[in-house]
Design an enzyme around this catalytic site. Structure first.
Site, short mmCIF file in Angstrom:
data_model
loop_
_atom_site.label_atom_id
_atom_site.label_comp_id
_atom_site.label_asym_id
_atom_site.label_seq_id
_atom_site.Cartn_x
_atom_site.Cartn_y
_atom_site.Cartn_z
N CYS A 58 -3.82 1.85 -3.29
CA CYS A 58 -2.54 1.14 -3.27
C CYS A 58 -1.48 2.09 -3.82
O CYS A 58 -1.68 3.30 -3.82
CB CYS A 58 -2.62 -0.19 -4.03
SG CYS A 58 -2.75 -0.07 -5.82
N ARG A 79 -3.56 -3.94 -7.10
CA ARG A 79 -4.40 -4.26 -5.95
C ARG A 79 -5.65 -3.40 -5.82
O ARG A 79 -6.75 -3.94 -5.65
CB ARG A 79 -3.57 -4.17 -4.66
CG ARG A 79 -2.49 -5.23 -4.59
CD ARG A 79 -1.57 -5.01 -3.43
NE ARG A 79 -0.71 -3.86 -3.67
CZ ARG A 79 0.14 -3.37 -2.78
NH1 ARG A 79 0.22 -3.90 -1.58
NH2 ARG A 79 0.91 -2.34 -3.09
N ASP A 124 1.93 -6.87 -2.73
CA ASP A 124 1.92 -6.36 -4.09
C ASP A 124 2.38 -7.46 -5.05
O ASP A 124 3.52 -7.92 -4.96
CB ASP A 124 2.84 -5.15 -4.20
CG ASP A 124 2.71 -4.41 -5.51
OD1 ASP A 124 2.02 -4.91 -6.43
OD2 ASP A 124 3.30 -3.32 -5.63
#
Length: 154
Positions: free
Chosen positions: A8, A14, A122
């Site tokens: 990420c 994440r 996100d």
């Protein structure tokens, strides 16, 4: 042995969550010794930092321990050692394909039927609901990914 690298942006929400989720699911399935899992970020914003406290809290509520993880940044030479590089959103996927080539890069949500091309949003600038939603998506996608890995392992 199959090795998976989740990627990420900063490696604090994440991708470490996906790392912990897949690692736990692989262990429960009896494949912990056959699947290696790691994560990193495309940017060096948080190198050495633990995952975001909110990500840790929400993951812990579901039995995933993110506390030992620390943020790292993608190094092309390191990524070359992974069998599969998994992007958490399309922006990461573009970066990874440009840097590493398209052969082993795949979007995480591609393992969810009907969700190919979707991002795991996100949650960093959101609240609890956003962290829960990201975790829901990651768990669903990791179920499909684990089924794929099990098939590859034979």
């Amino acid at each position: 042995m199959i090795s998976v690298l989740f990627v990420c942006t900063g490696n604090i929400c994440r991708s470490p969550t996906a790392e912990a989720v897949l690692r736990r699911k692989a262990e429960v399935a009896g494949l912990g010794e056959r699947i290696s899992v790691a994560s990193c970020g495309t940017h060096d914003y948080h190198i050495g930092d633990p995952p975001d406290g909110r990500a840790q809290l929400h993951a812990a509520r579901r039995g995933y321990d993110l506390s030992p993880l620390r943020a790292t940044c993608l190094a092309d030479e390191d990524a070359a050692g992974y069998d599969l590089v998994v992007a958490l959103d399309r922006g990461h996927e573009r970066i990874l394909k440009r840097r590493l080539g398209p052969e082993k890069v795949r979007l995480l949500m591609s393992w969810v039927p009907g969700a190919a091309g979707s991002d795991v949003p996100d949650p960093y600038y959101g609240g609890g609901a956003e962290f829960e939603h990201a975790l829901d998506l990651i768990e669903r996608a990791c179920d499909g990914l684990l089924a794929d890995l099990r098939q590859r392992l034979g």
